[in-house]
Write a protein that holds these residues in place. Structure first.
Motif, PDB file in Angstrom:
ATOM      1  N   ARG A 109      23.583  -0.615 -30.569  1.00 39.21           N
ATOM      2  CA  ARG A 109      22.539  -1.502 -31.083  1.00 39.21           C
ATOM      3  C   ARG A 109      21.213  -1.221 -30.378  1.00 39.21           C
ATOM      4  O   ARG A 109      20.155  -1.108 -30.995  1.00 39.21           O
ATOM      5  CB  ARG A 109      22.910  -2.960 -30.832  1.00 39.21           C
ATOM      6  N   GLY A 110      21.288  -1.146 -29.051  1.00 38.50           N
ATOM      7  CA  GLY A 110      20.067  -0.954 -28.275  1.00 38.50           C
ATOM      8  C   GLY A 110      19.476   0.435 -28.426  1.00 38.50           C
ATOM      9  O   GLY A 110      18.260   0.603 -28.536  1.00 38.50           O
ATOM     10  N   ALA A 111      20.333   1.450 -28.461  1.00 37.80           N
ATOM     11  CA  ALA A 111      19.857   2.839 -28.470  1.00 37.80           C
ATOM     12  C   ALA A 111      19.099   3.185 -29.741  1.00 37.80           C
ATOM     13  O   ALA A 111      18.142   3.974 -29.710  1.00 37.80           O
ATOM     14  CB  ALA A 111      21.028   3.794 -28.290  1.00 37.80           C
ATOM     15  N   PHE A 112      19.511   2.591 -30.875  1.00 32.89           N
ATOM     16  CA  PHE A 112      18.873   2.925 -32.145  1.00 32.89           C
ATOM     17  C   PHE A 112      18.212   1.716 -32.796  1.00 32.89           C
ATOM     18  O   PHE A 112      17.944   1.727 -33.999  1.00 32.89           O
ATOM     19  CB  PHE A 112      19.894   3.579 -33.080  1.00 32.89           C
ATOM     20  N   ALA A 113      17.928   0.700 -31.980  1.00 32.42           N
ATOM     21  CA  ALA A 113      17.193  -0.487 -32.449  1.00 32.42           C
ATOM     22  C   ALA A 113      17.770  -1.023 -33.753  1.00 32.42           C
ATOM     23  O   ALA A 113      17.028  -1.395 -34.672  1.00 32.42           O
ATOM     24  CB  ALA A 113      15.708  -0.164 -32.605  1.00 32.42           C
ATOM     25  N   GLY A 114      19.086  -1.055 -33.842  1.00 27.75           N
ATOM     26  CA  GLY A 114      19.752  -1.580 -35.027  1.00 27.75           C
ATOM     27  C   GLY A 114      19.928  -0.579 -36.149  1.00 27.75           C
ATOM     28  O   GLY A 114      20.543  -0.901 -37.170  1.00 27.75           O
ATOM     29  N   GLY A 115      19.399   0.641 -35.982  1.00 34.25           N
ATOM     30  CA  GLY A 115      19.512   1.654 -37.023  1.00 34.25           C
ATOM     31  C   GLY A 115      20.753   2.517 -36.863  1.00 34.25           C
ATOM     32  O   GLY A 115      21.630   2.247 -36.042  1.00 34.25           O
ATOM     33  N   GLU A 116      20.818   3.586 -37.648  1.00 37.67           N
ATOM     34  CA  GLU A 116      21.975   4.466 -37.607  1.00 37.67           C
ATOM     35  C   GLU A 116      21.875   5.445 -36.450  1.00 37.67           C
ATOM     36  O   GLU A 116      20.792   5.878 -36.056  1.00 37.67           O
ATOM     37  CB  GLU A 116      22.097   5.246 -38.925  1.00 37.67           C
ATOM     38  N   GLY A 117      23.024   5.798 -35.917  1.00 37.30           N
ATOM     39  CA  GLY A 117      23.092   6.749 -34.822  1.00 37.30           C
ATOM     40  C   GLY A 117      24.414   6.624 -34.116  1.00 37.30           C
ATOM     41  O   GLY A 117      25.280   5.825 -34.490  1.00 37.30           O
ATOM     42  N   GLY A 118      24.592   7.430 -33.096  1.00 36.85           N
ATOM     43  CA  GLY A 118      25.817   7.376 -32.310  1.00 36.85           C
ATOM     44  C   GLY A 118      25.505   7.447 -30.835  1.00 36.85           C
ATOM     45  O   GLY A 118      24.500   8.047 -30.426  1.00 36.85           O
ATOM     46  N   ILE A 119      26.334   6.813 -30.043  1.00 37.72           N
ATOM     47  CA  ILE A 119      26.154   6.873 -28.585  1.00 37.72           C
ATOM     48  C   ILE A 119      27.448   7.328 -27.930  1.00 37.72           C
ATOM     49  O   ILE A 119      28.550   7.029 -28.396  1.00 37.72           O
ATOM     50  CB  ILE A 119      25.690   5.521 -28.001  1.00 37.72           C
ATOM     51  N   ALA A 120      27.267   8.089 -26.877  1.00 39.50           N
ATOM     52  CA  ALA A 120      28.385   8.496 -26.027  1.00 39.50           C
ATOM     53  C   ALA A 120      28.129   7.929 -24.648  1.00 39.50           C
ATOM     54  O   ALA A 120      27.160   8.312 -23.992  1.00 39.50           O
ATOM     55  CB  ALA A 120      28.493  10.018 -25.976  1.00 39.50           C
ATOM     56  N   ILE A 121      28.957   6.975 -24.249  1.00 40.37           N
ATOM     57  CA  ILE A 121      28.835   6.396 -22.911  1.00 40.37           C
ATOM     58  C   ILE A 121      29.670   7.239 -21.960  1.00 40.37           C
ATOM     59  O   ILE A 121      30.900   7.312 -22.083  1.00 40.37           O
ATOM     60  CB  ILE A 121      29.318   4.940 -22.886  1.00 40.37           C
ATOM     61  N   LEU A 122      29.000   7.884 -21.033  1.00 41.13           N
ATOM     62  CA  LEU A 122      29.663   8.726 -20.045  1.00 41.13           C
ATOM     63  C   LEU A 122      29.344   8.154 -18.673  1.00 41.13           C
ATOM     64  O   LEU A 122      28.437   8.615 -17.976  1.00 41.13           O
ATOM     65  CB  LEU A 122      29.172  10.176 -20.168  1.00 41.13           C
ATOM     66  N   GLY A 123      30.061   7.108 -18.319  1.00 33.58           N
ATOM     67  CA  GLY A 123      29.798   6.411 -17.068  1.00 33.58           C
ATOM     68  C   GLY A 123      31.061   6.308 -16.236  1.00 33.58           C
ATOM     69  O   GLY A 123      31.819   7.270 -16.118  1.00 33.58           O
ATOM     70  N   THR A 124      31.314   5.138 -15.663  1.00 37.23           N
ATOM     71  CA  THR A 124      32.567   4.920 -14.951  1.00 37.23           C
ATOM     72  C   THR A 124      33.737   5.131 -15.902  1.00 37.23           C
ATOM     73  O   THR A 124      34.772   5.680 -15.531  1.00 37.23           O
ATOM     74  CB  THR A 124      32.615   3.494 -14.378  1.00 37.23           C
ATOM     75  N   GLY A 125      33.566   4.677 -17.156  1.00 32.70           N
ATOM     76  CA  GLY A 125      34.500   4.973 -18.233  1.00 32.70           C
ATOM     77  C   GLY A 125      33.780   5.776 -19.297  1.00 32.70           C
ATOM     78  O   GLY A 125      32.608   6.155 -19.137  1.00 32.70           O
ATOM     79  N   THR A 126      34.454   6.079 -20.389  1.00 30.92           N
ATOM     80  CA  THR A 126      33.803   6.721 -21.515  1.00 30.92           C
ATOM     81  C   THR A 126      34.123   5.945 -22.783  1.00 30.92           C
ATOM     82  O   THR A 126      35.195   5.347 -22.908  1.00 30.92           O
ATOM     83  CB  THR A 126      34.241   8.188 -21.715  1.00 30.92           C
ATOM     84  N   ALA A 127      33.191   5.960 -23.719  1.00 33.03           N
ATOM     85  CA  ALA A 127      33.389   5.338 -25.024  1.00 33.03           C
ATOM     86  C   ALA A 127      32.339   5.903 -25.967  1.00 33.03           C
ATOM     87  O   ALA A 127      31.265   6.340 -25.539  1.00 33.03           O
ATOM     88  CB  ALA A 127      33.272   3.824 -24.939  1.00 33.03           C
ATOM     89  N   TYR A 128      32.662   5.886 -27.250  1.00 29.93           N
ATOM     90  CA  TYR A 128      31.789   6.463 -28.257  1.00 29.93           C
ATOM     91  C   TYR A 128      31.686   5.486 -29.421  1.00 29.93           C
ATOM     92  O   TYR A 128      32.660   4.828 -29.783  1.00 29.93           O
ATOM     93  CB  TYR A 128      32.343   7.795 -28.753  1.00 29.93           C
ATOM     94  N   CYS A 129      30.497   5.407 -30.011  1.00 31.97           N
ATOM     95  CA  CYS A 129      30.284   4.493 -31.126  1.00 31.97           C
ATOM     96  C   CYS A 129      29.352   5.146 -32.141  1.00 31.97           C
ATOM     97  O   CYS A 129      28.348   5.759 -31.757  1.00 31.97           O
ATOM     98  CB  CYS A 129      29.675   3.181 -30.628  1.00 31.97           C
ATOM     99  N   VAL A 130      29.692   5.012 -33.410  1.00 27.35           N
ATOM    100  CA  VAL A 130      28.867   5.543 -34.496  1.00 27.35           C
ATOM    101  C   VAL A 130      28.552   4.415 -35.468  1.00 27.35           C
ATOM    102  O   VAL A 130      29.467   3.706 -35.928  1.00 27.35           O
ATOM    103  CB  VAL A 130      29.584   6.684 -35.250  1.00 27.35           C
ATOM    104  N   ARG A 131      27.281   4.231 -35.777  1.00 30.70           N
ATOM    105  CA  ARG A 131      26.825   3.325 -36.835  1.00 30.70           C
ATOM    106  C   ARG A 131      26.184   4.202 -37.895  1.00 30.70           C
ATOM    107  O   ARG A 131      25.074   4.702 -37.716  1.00 30.70           O
ATOM    108  CB  ARG A 131      25.817   2.317 -36.290  1.00 30.70           C
ATOM    109  N   ALA A 132      26.896   4.428 -38.993  1.00 28.53           N
ATOM    110  CA  ALA A 132      26.397   5.314 -40.047  1.00 28.53           C
ATOM    111  C   ALA A 132      27.163   5.064 -41.330  1.00 28.53           C
ATOM    112  O   ALA A 132      28.320   4.642 -41.304  1.00 28.53           O
ATOM    113  CB  ALA A 132      26.556   6.783 -39.625  1.00 28.53           C
TER     114      ALA A 132
END
Length: 295
Positions: A109-132
């Motif tokens: 939500r934050g990375a694409f200001a509510g628009g379409e896109g995907g994020i890869a969280i590579l931190g203490t854990g990992t997770a991926y999300c796609v809004r498209a």
């Protein structure tokens, strides 16, 4: 409701970050606390969220008495597990109302200001999300016991395994292995005792050792990073298949993975428009509106 406050929570395995704004976007405060890892204990995680929110409110002279006018958007690692979501909704929190999403969704939500896109969280854990394509798809993020490949916690756990193999003489004992073993007085027993009770954030504290030695050319450390990329790259390609027009890399490990990605994936990367706390505020705003708040 001019007295409404919107709270965005980014609760991960290493830290809990909270930002508070008014509905018009005016900044109230921000604070960071300790772990909000629900898998390590739901009640301690919620207590950390509340305490960190109180500290954020204090930045503008507010405090505990103002929690009741807060609408909160909770982005928590593990919230995609039905049992976790059910248990959390059964708890009484001091907010006026709250919404719950996994931290990957609020980050997207934050990375694409509510628009379409995907994020890869590579931190203490990992997770991926796609809004498209009108869909929300989550990939990974199931915790380090069965998932989170390439995360800081995973790198730390595998650093211990590699060091123990070197201590046994089964693998070459490189400077990287020596540096890991030195943390535990070169004792296999002390290493195992640490691992027996360590939380993801504890394993994650070893990740910088892996990166620093890999970038210095240590073959054992470099092998761990290469193996992690073999898990991360297919996830990024799957996100593109799902329609992500661009991908934002987030989390503490992301800046170090980025230059190691192949050119075709690097060309898909985008800088995030906002962070997970802004995504949490966006969720909080939707909760407020659902309760009759202004559009």
């Amino acid at each position: 409701m001019s007295d409404v406050l919107l709270v965005g929570v980014d609760g991960g395995g290493t830290a809990c970050r909270v930002r508070v704004r008014r509905p018009d976007g005016a900044f109230i405060g921000e604070a960071e606390g300790g772990t909000a890892n629900v898998f390590a204990g739901l009640d301690p995680a919620l207590a950390m969220i509340v305490a960190t929110t109180e500290r954020a409110l204090e930045r503008s002279g507010l405090g505990t008495a103002d929690l009741g006018r807060c609408f909160a958007g909770l982005g928590l690692a593990g919230a995609n597990m039905p049992s976790v979501a059910e248990a959390l909704h059964a708890r009484r929190l001091p907010f006026a109302a709250f919404g719950l999403e996994t931290d990957a969704v609020t980050a997207c939500r934050g990375a694409f200001a509510g628009g379409e896109g995907g994020i890869a969280i590579l931190g203490t854990g990992t997770a991926y999300c796609v809004r498209a394509r009108g869909r929300l798809t989550l990939l990974g993020g199931w915790g380090m016991l069965v998932s989170d490949q390439g995360s800081g916690a995973d790198l730390g756990r595998r650093a211990l395994a590699a060091a123990l193999l070197a201590l046994d003489g089964a693998k070459p004992r490189t400077p990287f292995c020596d540096a890991v073993l030195a943390r535990f007085d070169n004792s296999a027993e002390a290493t195992v005792e640490f691992a027996r009770t360590a939380l993801p954030r504890d394993f994650g504290r070893l990740a910088p050792l892996v990166w620093d030695h890999a970038e210095a050319g240590d073959p054992a450390a470099d092998r761990l990073i290469a193996d992690s990329l073999l898990d991360i790259e297919p996830m990024l390609r799957r996100m593109i298949e799902l329609g992500a027009p661009a991908i934002a890399l987030l989390g503490g490990q992301a800046p170090r993975y980025r230059p190691r990605l192949p050119p075709d994936l690097a060309a898909r990367l985008a800088e995030p428009a906002g962070d997970a706390m802004e995504g949490g505020i966006d969720l909080a705003r939707s909760v407020w509106r659902a309760k009759g708040g202004a559009a």
